[in-house]
Design a protein around this motif. Sequence first.
Motif, PDB file in Angstrom:
ATOM      1  N   GLY A 155       0.778  -1.230   0.000  1.00 31.11           N
ATOM      2  CA  GLY A 155       0.000   0.000   0.000  1.00 31.11           C
ATOM      3  C   GLY A 155       0.806   1.274   0.000  1.00 31.11           C
ATOM      4  N   GLY A 156       2.133   1.195  -0.071  1.00 31.53           N
ATOM      5  CA  GLY A 156       2.971   2.384  -0.181  1.00 31.53           C
ATOM      6  C   GLY A 156       2.745   3.085  -1.509  1.00 31.53           C
ATOM      7  N   LYS A 157       3.046   4.402  -1.543  1.00 33.88           N
ATOM      8  CA  LYS A 157       2.801   5.181  -2.750  1.00 33.88           C
ATOM      9  C   LYS A 157       3.992   6.098  -3.034  1.00 33.88           C
ATOM     10  CE  LYS A 157      -2.198   5.225  -2.006  1.00 33.88           C
ATOM     11  NZ  LYS A 157      -2.476   4.211  -3.040  1.00 33.88           N
ATOM     12  N   VAL A 158       4.403   6.128  -4.317  1.00 34.42           N
ATOM     13  CA  VAL A 158       5.468   7.009  -4.784  1.00 34.42           C
ATOM     14  C   VAL A 158       4.947   7.789  -5.970  1.00 34.42           C
ATOM     15  CG1 VAL A 158       7.774   7.123  -5.815  1.00 34.42           C
ATOM     16  CG2 VAL A 158       7.307   5.500  -3.970  1.00 34.42           C
ATOM     17  N   SER A 159       5.258   9.086  -6.017  1.00 36.64           N
ATOM     18  CA  SER A 159       4.832   9.906  -7.142  1.00 36.64           C
ATOM     19  C   SER A 159       5.946  10.855  -7.550  1.00 36.64           C
ATOM     20  CB  SER A 159       3.563  10.690  -6.794  1.00 36.64           C
ATOM     21  OG  SER A 159       3.785  11.569  -5.702  1.00 36.64           O
ATOM     22  N   ASP A 160       5.953  11.234  -8.829  1.00 40.40           N
ATOM     23  CA  ASP A 160       6.986  12.110  -9.374  1.00 40.40           C
ATOM     24  C   ASP A 160       6.535  12.628 -10.725  1.00 40.40           C
ATOM     25  OD1 ASP A 160       8.030  10.114 -11.515  1.00 40.40           O
ATOM     26  OD2 ASP A 160       8.165   8.990  -9.649  1.00 40.40           O
ATOM     27  N   GLY A 161       7.424  13.418 -11.374  1.00 36.00           N
ATOM     28  CA  GLY A 161       7.164  13.885 -12.727  1.00 36.00           C
ATOM     29  C   GLY A 161       7.618  12.861 -13.737  1.00 36.00           C
ATOM     30  N   PHE A 162       8.865  12.966 -14.172  1.00 37.04           N
ATOM     31  CA  PHE A 162       9.463  12.024 -15.122  1.00 37.04           C
ATOM     32  C   PHE A 162      10.160  10.929 -14.332  1.00 37.04           C
ATOM     33  CE2 PHE A 162      10.991  12.228 -19.724  1.00 37.04           C
ATOM     34  CZ  PHE A 162      11.338  10.899 -19.775  1.00 37.04           C
ATOM     35  N   GLY A 163       9.904   9.660 -14.672  1.00 38.10           N
ATOM     36  CA  GLY A 163      10.556   8.537 -14.014  1.00 38.10           C
ATOM     37  C   GLY A 163      11.602   7.897 -14.912  1.00 38.10           C
ATOM     38  N   TYR A 164      12.796   7.652 -14.341  1.00 34.50           N
ATOM     39  CA  TYR A 164      13.883   6.992 -15.072  1.00 34.50           C
ATOM     40  C   TYR A 164      14.338   5.767 -14.287  1.00 34.50           C
ATOM     41  CZ  TYR A 164      14.628  11.636 -17.288  1.00 34.50           C
ATOM     42  OH  TYR A 164      14.494  12.830 -17.937  1.00 34.50           O
ATOM     43  N   ILE A 165      14.592   4.667 -14.998  1.00 31.32           N
ATOM     44  CA  ILE A 165      15.226   3.501 -14.383  1.00 31.32           C
ATOM     45  C   ILE A 165      16.451   3.147 -15.218  1.00 31.32           C
ATOM     46  CG2 ILE A 165      14.951   1.137 -13.556  1.00 31.32           C
ATOM     47  CD1 ILE A 165      11.946   1.494 -13.668  1.00 31.32           C
ATOM     48  N   ALA A 166      17.636   3.349 -14.664  1.00 30.54           N
ATOM     49  CA  ALA A 166      18.917   2.927 -15.246  1.00 30.54           C
ATOM     50  C   ALA A 166      19.335   3.741 -16.471  1.00 30.54           C
ATOM     51  CB  ALA A 166      18.905   1.441 -15.599  1.00 30.54           C
ATOM     52  N   GLN A 167      20.413   4.508 -16.293  1.00 28.74           N
ATOM     53  CA  GLN A 167      21.017   5.276 -17.371  1.00 28.74           C
ATOM     54  C   GLN A 167      22.532   5.062 -17.364  1.00 28.74           C
ATOM     55  OE1 GLN A 167      19.448   9.384 -17.758  1.00 28.74           O
ATOM     56  NE2 GLN A 167      18.437   8.980 -15.809  1.00 28.74           N
TER      57      GLN A 167
END
Length: 335
Positions: A155-167
């Motif tokens: 039930g945890g929640k995370v929010s943001d604008g642009f999401g990046y995974i691995a660069q």
Amino acid sequence: GHSSEWQSRRTGEMHINNGASITVNSGAPGNTDGFIDIASITGNGTATFDGANSSRTTEIPGSLLGTSGTGTLTFSNHATGNIAGYEIGTFFTSGGNGTLTVSNGGAVSMVHGFIGNFAGAVGVVTVDGAGSTWTNSGDLQVSIFGNGTLNISNGGKVSDGFGYIAQYGATGAVTVDGVGSTWTNSSDLSIGGAYGTGTGTLTITNGGAVSNDYTSIGDSAGATGIATVDGAGSTWATTGDFFAGNNGNATLTVSNGGTLTLTNGAGYIGFNSTSTSTATVDGAGSTWTNSSDFNVGFAGNGPLNCRNGGKLNSRIARVSRTTGASCALPIDGAR
């Protein structure tokens, strides 16, 4: 105690290193408008905020967690943190580890979040339990040059604008697990190599939910993106074009009743010639739904497989002759 208070005003600094720790509990606030770091020099550092009204506030960007040593920061039992900028698991000299835990109704808010920022760094963030939130008004980057992991559960929640995974050759992973667990991106989501190569993984399980606009899995040439939506009630909803293999390589799996829904955007598997990608919809109740066109093997290699009752629902599907699809599709010619 309840009336205890930790404060460091505008130009103040606080450093927690060499095994030092600080605990703020029972509703005691810890407020700072200055710089604070945990394990940025050497050794280990720990800060814990526990209990309703326990808080940590800073208005100046530059707070650091685990930049050289091992830093641990915890917000639990409705404690809150309002942080202008935080780097979790960064690296400046010899490599560092950073761990942020938000649990049991804890809440953290900041501008931009960075997990595993520099080469050699390891960053781990866990947001666990109903009412636990991590809110970024700007972007969230999981692994830029280092190794970053984000776990959202129960039930945890995370929010943001642009999401990046691995660069930039990094390895990053995000897991959204359990009913009520959500990752909400108000803008785009890149999984694997938005800039340079990288290996990014997104896993949505047991009723977890992810939402975003435009999607790119395996963004740049040489990058790898892996995405899985598994289990009844697990959902991924997008509102822009969806690329399973843009310039890089992608593996996409929707299984065991999971659903992927594309609204107001076209779907692509193997978009450019540098992409070799695979998508699989497996199991009864597993669906991939497109409100617009769907392209299998656009310029690259991108087979689509439907197995054991998995279905693709699309207005129009275009399938490359060299790629193929095992799904029942409304075919609009083959290239």
